[in-house]
Each structure stands twice: as C-alpha cells, then as structure tokens.
Motif scaffolding. Structure first.
Motif, PDB file in Angstrom:
ATOM      1  N   PHE A  93     -73.715  24.656 -11.197  1.00 14.79           N
ATOM      2  CA  PHE A  93     -73.520  23.748 -12.100  1.00 14.79           C
ATOM      3  C   PHE A  93     -74.222  22.570 -11.993  1.00 14.79           C
ATOM      4  O   PHE A  93     -74.590  22.727 -13.449  1.00 14.79           O
ATOM      5  CB  PHE A  93     -72.267  24.248 -12.635  1.00 14.79           C
ATOM      6  CG  PHE A  93     -70.988  24.857 -12.906  1.00 14.79           C
ATOM      7  CD1 PHE A  93     -71.250  25.713 -14.056  1.00 14.79           C
ATOM      8  CD2 PHE A  93     -69.697  25.798 -12.581  1.00 14.79           C
ATOM      9  CE1 PHE A  93     -70.576  27.278 -14.602  1.00 14.79           C
ATOM     10  CE2 PHE A  93     -69.275  26.453 -12.386  1.00 14.79           C
ATOM     11  CZ  PHE A  93     -70.232  27.589 -13.714  1.00 14.79           C
ATOM     12  N   GLN A 139     -76.964  31.372 -13.513  1.00 11.45           N
ATOM     13  CA  GLN A 139     -75.765  31.757 -13.814  1.00 11.45           C
ATOM     14  C   GLN A 139     -75.875  33.123 -13.352  1.00 11.45           C
ATOM     15  O   GLN A 139     -75.517  33.896 -14.274  1.00 11.45           O
ATOM     16  CB  GLN A 139     -75.064  30.992 -14.814  1.00 11.45           C
ATOM     17  CG  GLN A 139     -74.575  29.484 -14.677  1.00 11.45           C
ATOM     18  CD  GLN A 139     -74.512  28.401 -13.421  1.00 11.45           C
ATOM     19  OE1 GLN A 139     -75.193  27.986 -13.054  1.00 11.45           O
ATOM     20  NE2 GLN A 139     -73.347  29.282 -13.319  1.00 11.45           N
ATOM     21  N   GLU A 155     -65.626  24.801 -15.686  1.00  9.87           N
ATOM     22  CA  GLU A 155     -66.191  24.526 -15.776  1.00  9.87           C
ATOM     23  C   GLU A 155     -67.722  25.728 -17.235  1.00  9.87           C
ATOM     24  O   GLU A 155     -68.837  25.406 -18.623  1.00  9.87           O
ATOM     25  CB  GLU A 155     -68.129  24.802 -14.855  1.00  9.87           C
ATOM     26  CG  GLU A 155     -67.028  23.626 -14.090  1.00  9.87           C
ATOM     27  CD  GLU A 155     -65.561  23.400 -13.151  1.00  9.87           C
ATOM     28  OE1 GLU A 155     -66.421  23.772 -12.071  1.00  9.87           O
ATOM     29  OE2 GLU A 155     -65.377  25.039 -13.120  1.00  9.87           O
ATOM     30  N   TYR A 156     -67.260  26.749 -16.665  1.00 16.42           N
ATOM     31  CA  TYR A 156     -67.164  27.212 -17.750  1.00 16.42           C
ATOM     32  C   TYR A 156     -67.172  27.481 -19.483  1.00 16.42           C
ATOM     33  O   TYR A 156     -67.743  27.940 -20.555  1.00 16.42           O
ATOM     34  CB  TYR A 156     -67.031  29.127 -17.786  1.00 16.42           C
ATOM     35  CG  TYR A 156     -69.049  29.452 -16.672  1.00 16.42           C
ATOM     36  CD1 TYR A 156     -69.546  29.382 -17.197  1.00 16.42           C
ATOM     37  CD2 TYR A 156     -68.263  29.580 -15.463  1.00 16.42           C
ATOM     38  CE1 TYR A 156     -70.558  30.497 -16.046  1.00 16.42           C
ATOM     39  CE2 TYR A 156     -68.610  31.016 -14.263  1.00 16.42           C
ATOM     40  CZ  TYR A 156     -70.199  30.676 -14.728  1.00 16.42           C
ATOM     41  OH  TYR A 156     -71.367  31.128 -14.061  1.00 16.42           O
TER      42      TYR A 156
END
Length: 328
Positions: A235, A295, A50-51
């Motif tokens: 996310f 985040q 995801e990052y």
C-alpha cells in the motif's frame, strides 16, 4: 437590457476548452466511481482500513470529476445561449450547481491527499499501533474530512449571504466569483497547493522508513506479521508512486502559476494557466491507473464484481502469503 461583463472579465471560456473540461470530468467520474463501487461491494476490501482510505481518495476525485463535467456542460449551454457573460450576484454564483460541487470537491481532494500521506507515515513508523486499528479508524478520518470541508462551505456561504446583492459576477462564474472575500479565496488557492506539497514532502520520510528494518512485533505470529508487513509495504509503495505523480502533474504546475509567476515574475504565456489546470485535473487519472496496476486485490475484486461474486477470504490470504514469501 441585461448587464454583461466587460472584456476584462472574459477568461479562457470557449467551446473547445469547455468540451475538454467536460470530457475530463466524465472520465474521472467513471473511473473513480468504479473504484469506490468495487471497494464497497467486496466485503474483503471493505473490511480493510487501507482500502477504505483509498476509497475516500477516489470519492473526492469523483466529486472533482462531477464538478468538471457539470461545469463544462452548463457553461457550454450558457455560451450557446449567449448568457455566459451576463452579470449575476455573488449569491447566485455561489449557488451555481457546478460551484456547489466545486466548493466541496476542491478542499476535499487537497486535504485527502495529505491525509493519505499522514496515514502512511503513521503506518510505517508505528506499525503495531496501526495494525490494531480497525475500519472505524478510516471512517473517522473520512468523516472528519467532511466536517472540516463542511465548515469551509458554511463560512463561504455565510460571507456571501451577507454581501451586497449587486450583479458583479459573470454567469459562467468560477468558485472564487461566488465568495465575497479575497482572503477566503486566497486560503482555498493556497490549500490546493500546500496540502499536496506537504503530502509529497512527507513521502520522503515515509520512503526512508519503508526501506529500514522494522522490528518484529509481539503478539503477532510470524506468518500473520509477514502478511501484514507485506500489505503495509504494498500500500505504501502504491501510494508513494501516486504521490510522485501528484508532485509532477499537480504541485509543480500550480507552484509555477500561483507562486513563481506572480512573485518572481517567471516567464508566462496566455495558455499557461489553462495548461496547469488541465495537468492538475489529470492527477486523479494517474492515481486510478497506479491503484489498478499495483493492487491485485482491486483488479480481482473488480472482475468478480461484474460477475456479481464476492472475493473469497482463503484466496486472498493465500495470495498474500505467496507474495510475502517471494519478497523474502
């Protein structure tokens, strides 16, 4: 005596507008470079697909910022020297430093926004399959994007290389001045609108799914599943907020200027196009703000990066478990 543009070529090119463009670009480069740097520096973040995808989104915004900064500075120099309106060939325009960056940045940024939504759609509708994916999945997405954009640039370069070498474009030229094919420029303009629009539309389905109950998945223990589901929701909601900003500051202004005004004759004014472009250029800034605010891992990683320290795995897992427990 050098050929110069006629008055009909003169766009909204003035010292103030160029200064605004350069400033926007500088801010985008600094903010997005910081995001890319922290993701690459922190091993824990770098190991999460995801990052990696978030980093890809930030990287495309770095390219946009760099193109804006370089174009603002170099066009200002041309304006100061009195050569901004000197005619050059389309081939020379194609190789203008800012246009080289723009030709990569514009399609990359548009497609990346759409890819992010497709990734989220995959994650919320098929979580088991998504959880099994590794970072190679994310890197392949980014590599595929660069290949597609590379084809765009190759097509544009090939078209322009075989065009007539006559001075028809102003020295301050925009990317469309450097490609000798209206159909190609129209496709790029439509892509800038359609890709973000599809991205926003996909989030209606994503938002609907994220609020539904997702059945427990075999092969994952309860704690691990809770952590993964919490991260997935976190996310998805973060990128959903970003998508909302994209709709407001990017899709709506471009829809009005590129579709409603020319097709339906909607009301317009002299600075409308400039305002729409400025608004669209602010979209990456809102993306960064949303990522940093939402985040916690990103904020922690940034603080530790300045100290030259790595995030600790145990700490990350503990925070994720606490968040998941609070959620439930």
């Amino acid at each position: 005596m050098a050929n110069t543009t006629s008055v009909q070529w003169v766009p909204d090119v003035d010292p103030f507008a160029l200064a605004v463009t350069a400033t926007q670009g500088f801010v985008l480069v600094i903010m997005n470079t910081a995001i890319v740097a922290v993701i690459l520096f922190q091993g824990i973040l770098r190991q999460q697909k995801e990052y990696i995808i978030m980093g890809g989104l930030a990287f495309t915004d770095v390219l946009i910022g760099l193109a804006l900064f370089v174009s603002g500075i170099m066009r200002s120099i041309l304006l100061y020297n009195g050569t901004a309106f000197v005619l050059i060939t389309k081939w020379q325009c194609f190789w203008a430093p800012w246009n080289i960056i723009f030709n990569w940045a514009l399609p990359s940024a548009s497609y990346m926004v759409l890819l992010v939504s497709i990734d989220r759609l995959y994650a919320v509708y098929w979580p088991l399959s998504y959880f099994m994916r590794t970072t190679s999945y994310a890197w392949k997405i980014l590599l595929g994007l660069m290949v597609v954009v590379g084809v765009h640039v190759l097509v544009a370069g090939t078209i322009t290389y075989y065009s007539k070498r006559v001075p028809v474009s102003p020295s301050y030229c925009y990317p469309n001045h450097g490609v000798d094919a209206d159909w190609y420029n129209d496709c790029i303009s439509l892509g800038k609108l359609i890709a973000p629009l599809l991205s926003v539309l996909l989030y209606f389905f994503i938002a609907r799914r994220i609020h539904q109950h997702i059945v427990s998945v075999r092969g994952l223990n309860e704690t691990d599943l809770a952590r993964k589901m919490h991260n997935l929701r976190q996310f998805t909601i973060t990128l959903g907020i970003s998508s909302l900003f994209t709709a407001v500051v990017h899709v709506l202004p471009l829809t009005y200027t590129t579709f409603l005004v020319p097709v339906f004759g909607a009301p317009t004014f002299s600075t409308l196009t400039h305002i729409a472009k400025t608004s669209a250029n602010m979209n990456p800034v809102f993306n960064i703000i949303v990522l940093v605010v939402r985040q916690k891992e990103l904020r922690s990683g940034f603080r530790l990066m300045w100290k030259g320290k790595q995030m600790q795995p145990n700490s990350r897992i503990r925070h994720a478990k606490m968040s998941a427990n609070i959620k439930h």
